[in-house]
Design an enzyme around this catalytic site. Sequence first.
Site, mmCIF file in Angstrom:
data_model
loop_
_atom_site.group_PDB
_atom_site.id
_atom_site.type_symbol
_atom_site.label_atom_id
_atom_site.label_comp_id
_atom_site.label_asym_id
_atom_site.label_seq_id
_atom_site.Cartn_x
_atom_site.Cartn_y
_atom_site.Cartn_z
ATOM 1 N N CYS A 163 -50.000 32.524 -47.277
ATOM 2 C CA CYS A 163 -51.260 32.151 -47.862
ATOM 3 C C CYS A 163 -50.641 31.713 -49.527
ATOM 4 O O CYS A 163 -51.688 30.868 -50.188
ATOM 5 C CB CYS A 163 -51.320 33.459 -47.734
ATOM 6 S SG CYS A 163 -52.001 34.268 -46.733
ATOM 7 N N HIS A 222 -53.856 35.797 -54.494
ATOM 8 C CA HIS A 222 -52.304 35.655 -54.812
ATOM 9 C C HIS A 222 -51.371 34.602 -54.695
ATOM 10 O O HIS A 222 -50.600 34.291 -54.300
ATOM 11 C CB HIS A 222 -52.539 35.775 -53.109
ATOM 12 C CG HIS A 222 -51.844 36.163 -52.318
ATOM 13 N ND1 HIS A 222 -51.808 36.190 -50.707
ATOM 14 C CD2 HIS A 222 -50.739 36.682 -52.282
ATOM 15 C CE1 HIS A 222 -50.586 36.446 -50.325
ATOM 16 N NE2 HIS A 222 -49.805 37.214 -51.302
#
Length: 574
Positions: free
Chosen positions: A96, A152
Amino acid sequence: MAVYALTGFSLVSLLSFGYLSWDWMKPSLVADVATDPMEKPLTPTFPRPPHIIFILTDDQGYHDIGYHGSDIQTPTLDRLAAEGVKLENYYIQPICTPSRSQLITGRYQIHTGLQHSIIRPRQPNCLPLDQVTLPQKLQEAGYSTHMVGKWHLGFYKKECLPTRRGFNTFLGSLTGNVDYYTYDNCDGPGVCGYDLHEGEDVAWDQSGKYSTFLYAQRVSKILASHSPKEPIFIYVAFQAVHTPLQSPKEYIYRYRSMGNVARRKYAAMVTCMDEAVKNITWALKKYGYYDNSVIVFSTDNGGQTFSGGSNWPLRGRKGTYWEGGVRGIGFVHSPLIKRKRRTSWALVHITDWYPTLVSLARGNLSNVQGLDGYDVWPAISEGKESPRTEILHNIDPLYNHAKYGSLEDGFGIWNTAVQASIRVGEWKLLTGDPGYSDWIPPQTLTNFPGSWWNLERLTDGLRKSVWLFNITADPYERYDLSEQRPDVVRTLLMRLVHYNRTAIPVRYPAENPRAHPDFNGGAWGPWASEDDGEEWEGGREPLKSRNKKKKKCKICKLRSFFRKLNTRLMSNRI
């Protein structure tokens, strides 16, 4: 090379089904046309800077879209891709944070210090504050910028938040994964908190709404309140289809015949996301944006096979540097594309969106130094040759070193125990431990009991630390040519050496107990003050945190009113 066949399925039978067919790798008759490599990209001739919608999905596998032969229904994505340009030589990162950081900065992760793992909730770490981000460049070009979805990229300081990094508005989560309804996220036993934010505030009042729907509705609201006469950039980073596997019941019912429960829920989430994209596209048309818009669709990494995802027929999965971890689903849909309805085999990497989109926006790139991305709009829109000829997948000096790697195996110029991967032209090199290396067919094949561990496995390579593949001829990475072509291995190792000389120290600090949500009213959010500085030694961890035991935080017994209320909603989700 010892090969174990699938139980109930031979490799020959898989070929008969076309799963290992080469057809999907062949360029179409309207594939990229070679142009003079010295020819400079043309400046877009649009009457006005286009509206840009960038859609990023989470953990969606390479196989998990209709036009890649999936059994999952994605009619909207299929139609948008068919009417635009499919990117079939498109690369992302295996997890990610790296993909998101490279999208936002246009730089390889070795140039931002994020080359190891992800940014974890309790780490005093975020996207380096000295980096000028993609939305900041678009703001300079007169764009209104908005983010909806998963960030994130760190949040320990307020300066790290999306609204401080170039976005006018933000609705979404700051951490890596949350409950789709309650927005709770646990980073270990007893370390749980709420993670849905509106701007820089906690969005307690939005709890209970399924995130995929919530995010699509927010995009529609943004479009409705903005003027199509003014350029807009919306970054839609869906949480879907990352775990936990949750979806409204009506979507799961469509896949009730799937024997694999994880695959069934995963498929429902993909289809639900597809409908959310349909609603966003409809809003673009309703409010007058569509005719001057560019829609980019991208996955962030390979699918997680034990959570329902499939990267078949590619090798590997999320978290690996095999093609199943780094080859992404990507397409561009726009009325502004000159050569539509085709498949592009131009080499494209996620770092390329930064210069490509800034150029489309008529922004200024002259003052941005050190970009690793290229402007690939001429390759996408006109079918010209891609300016990109190689991709550094990564160099991670902190990842567990391969047991059998050595400097000697790397011709004395590279320690092959170090995890690294690079593609140059048609060649791809991997060193160290590339990660889980098997081929995992779709979990819904006949005679498949639904267990992810039913797979075809190669048993060689256990004592290896160097692999070489001709990716153009062997996209499934079945034939290691490292022993036959030591000359190519040496050449690519030299490229790794070159890139490694430009790498900055890894930023991977120790977790800080101050990050516990109990100290922030039960929600994840910034915990360090703007004046809190971190002294870094070698870029690895804060000096002040070294050799200190982490304090154990007491589990908070009290929850906010909204979080208590949401426990009643849990019975309505799956």
